[in-house]
Write an enzyme that holds these catalytic residues in place. Structure first.
Site, PDB file in Angstrom:
ATOM      1  N   PRO A 162       0.794  -1.225   0.000  1.00  0.00           N
ATOM      2  CA  PRO A 162       0.000   0.000   0.000  1.00  0.00           C
ATOM      3  C   PRO A 162       0.830   1.281   0.000  1.00  0.00           C
ATOM      4  O   PRO A 162       1.844   1.367   0.688  1.00  0.00           O
ATOM      5  CB  PRO A 162      -0.832  -0.091   1.293  1.00  0.00           C
ATOM      6  N   ASN A 163       0.345   2.207  -0.781  1.00  0.00           N
ATOM      7  CA  ASN A 163       0.884   3.571  -0.871  1.00  0.00           C
ATOM      8  C   ASN A 163       2.197   3.675  -1.643  1.00  0.00           C
ATOM      9  O   ASN A 163       2.678   4.780  -1.906  1.00  0.00           O
ATOM     10  CB  ASN A 163       1.046   4.200   0.531  1.00  0.00           C
ATOM     11  N   ARG A 205       4.908  11.106  -2.485  1.00  0.00           N
ATOM     12  CA  ARG A 205       4.637  10.805  -1.073  1.00  0.00           C
ATOM     13  C   ARG A 205       5.871  11.127  -0.227  1.00  0.00           C
ATOM     14  O   ARG A 205       6.901  10.483  -0.380  1.00  0.00           O
ATOM     15  CB  ARG A 205       4.334   9.312  -0.967  1.00  0.00           C
ATOM     16  N   TYR A 232      10.915   9.128   1.374  1.00  0.00           N
ATOM     17  CA  TYR A 232      10.892   8.026   0.403  1.00  0.00           C
ATOM     18  C   TYR A 232      11.600   8.335  -0.910  1.00  0.00           C
ATOM     19  O   TYR A 232      11.698   7.451  -1.769  1.00  0.00           O
ATOM     20  CB  TYR A 232       9.434   7.617   0.134  1.00  0.00           C
ATOM     21  N   ASN A 246       8.244  -5.340  -0.377  1.00  0.00           N
ATOM     22  CA  ASN A 246       8.049  -4.176   0.475  1.00  0.00           C
ATOM     23  C   ASN A 246       6.546  -4.109   0.717  1.00  0.00           C
ATOM     24  O   ASN A 246       5.793  -3.664  -0.149  1.00  0.00           O
ATOM     25  CB  ASN A 246       8.544  -2.897  -0.205  1.00  0.00           C
ATOM     26  N   ALA A 293       2.873  -0.497   4.944  1.00  0.00           N
ATOM     27  CA  ALA A 293       2.378  -0.510   6.326  1.00  0.00           C
ATOM     28  C   ALA A 293       1.908  -1.896   6.765  1.00  0.00           C
ATOM     29  O   ALA A 293       1.901  -2.193   7.969  1.00  0.00           O
ATOM     30  CB  ALA A 293       1.244   0.504   6.468  1.00  0.00           C
ATOM     31  N   HIS A 348       3.843  -4.142   9.256  1.00  0.00           N
ATOM     32  CA  HIS A 348       3.764  -4.014  10.718  1.00  0.00           C
ATOM     33  C   HIS A 348       2.480  -4.581  11.300  1.00  0.00           C
ATOM     34  O   HIS A 348       2.305  -4.578  12.516  1.00  0.00           O
ATOM     35  CB  HIS A 348       3.883  -2.525  11.102  1.00  0.00           C
ATOM     36  N   ASP A 352       1.742 -15.344   6.874  1.00  0.00           N
ATOM     37  CA  ASP A 352       1.317 -16.724   6.581  1.00  0.00           C
ATOM     38  C   ASP A 352       1.516 -17.041   5.094  1.00  0.00           C
ATOM     39  O   ASP A 352       2.006 -18.119   4.738  1.00  0.00           O
ATOM     40  CB  ASP A 352      -0.159 -16.921   6.942  1.00  0.00           C
ATOM     41  N   GLU A 391      13.108  -8.854   2.426  1.00  0.00           N
ATOM     42  CA  GLU A 391      12.240  -7.726   2.776  1.00  0.00           C
ATOM     43  C   GLU A 391      12.994  -6.426   2.499  1.00  0.00           C
ATOM     44  O   GLU A 391      14.170  -6.303   2.853  1.00  0.00           O
ATOM     45  CB  GLU A 391      11.909  -7.841   4.268  1.00  0.00           C
ATOM     46  N   SER A 410      12.808   3.450   3.616  1.00  0.00           N
ATOM     47  CA  SER A 410      13.235   4.219   4.786  1.00  0.00           C
ATOM     48  C   SER A 410      13.835   3.285   5.836  1.00  0.00           C
ATOM     49  O   SER A 410      13.613   2.066   5.798  1.00  0.00           O
ATOM     50  CB  SER A 410      12.034   4.963   5.379  1.00  0.00           C
ATOM     51  N   ARG A 433      12.366   5.420  12.872  1.00  0.00           N
ATOM     52  CA  ARG A 433      11.065   6.081  12.769  1.00  0.00           C
ATOM     53  C   ARG A 433      10.178   5.688  13.966  1.00  0.00           C
ATOM     54  O   ARG A 433      10.687   5.229  14.982  1.00  0.00           O
ATOM     55  CB  ARG A 433      10.442   5.719  11.418  1.00  0.00           C
ATOM     56  N   ARG A 484       6.676   1.119  13.709  1.00  0.00           N
ATOM     57  CA  ARG A 484       7.314   0.583  12.498  1.00  0.00           C
ATOM     58  C   ARG A 484       8.471  -0.364  12.825  1.00  0.00           C
ATOM     59  O   ARG A 484       9.101  -0.927  11.933  1.00  0.00           O
ATOM     60  CB  ARG A 484       7.843   1.721  11.613  1.00  0.00           C
TER      61      ARG A 484
END
Ligand code: DQA
Length: 154
Positions: free
Chosen positions: A17-18, A25, A30, A81, A84, A87, A94, A105, A109, A114, A118
């Protein structure tokens, strides 16, 4: 290396997401590159490493889970990646385990510099390695590391 009819399966690069908003952003966190720029750089790196790559992006948790299910048959390794969902998502953790592939992974950032929410990653529990804080270069480093992991499995 995981092969299907003599051919090495592509490495899956999944963005959550995002991450489609990269470039606009919070560029101070980023960077100014778009997701398209990152994908182009990954394609070039993959070519020079001799790897095939496939890209998936979704803002939806269930869709990310389905990409990972498909990776069980279709991909040799996973670079992820999860944004969010890193977290929060037991479902993505799973699904990574179900895939039974090497997982790296990536975070643009440095998640450890942070907010404390996170600092925990469900993805890390399923990953061989984690690269964070190096911006888009992290994806390129992940590809090089993936190549080595896949060669080890040959
Ligand atoms: C991120 C870090 C996450 O905490 C955040 O929610 C993101 C991006 C990164 O690449 O730095 O969406 O995964």
């Amino acid at each position: 290396m995981a092969k299907r009819s003599g051919k090495i399966r592509p490495v899956l690069i999944v963005n959550g997401p995002n991450l489609n908003m990269l470039g606009v952003r919070q560029p101070e966190i980023y960077g100014r590159e778009s997701l398209g720029d990152v994908i182009r750089a990954c394609r070039a790196e993959a070519t020079s490493l001799g790897l095939d790559v496939e890209f998936r992006h979704s803002n939806k948790e269930g869709e990310l889970v389905e990409f990972l299910h498909a990776a069980r048959q279709g991909n040799s390794g996973i670079i992820i990646n999860a944004g969010a969902y890193t977290h929060t998502s037991v479902a993505i953790f799973d699904a990574l385990q179900i895939a039974e592939k090497p997982v790296i992974e990536v975070h643009l950032s440095n998640i450890f510099r942070r907010e404390s929410f996170r600092h925990h990653s469900y993805v890390s529990l399923a990953a061989q390695g984690v690269i964070c804080g190096l911006g888009s270069q992290g994806y390129l480093l992940a590809l090089a590391a993936m190549k080595k992991l896949l060669n080890k499995g040959k």
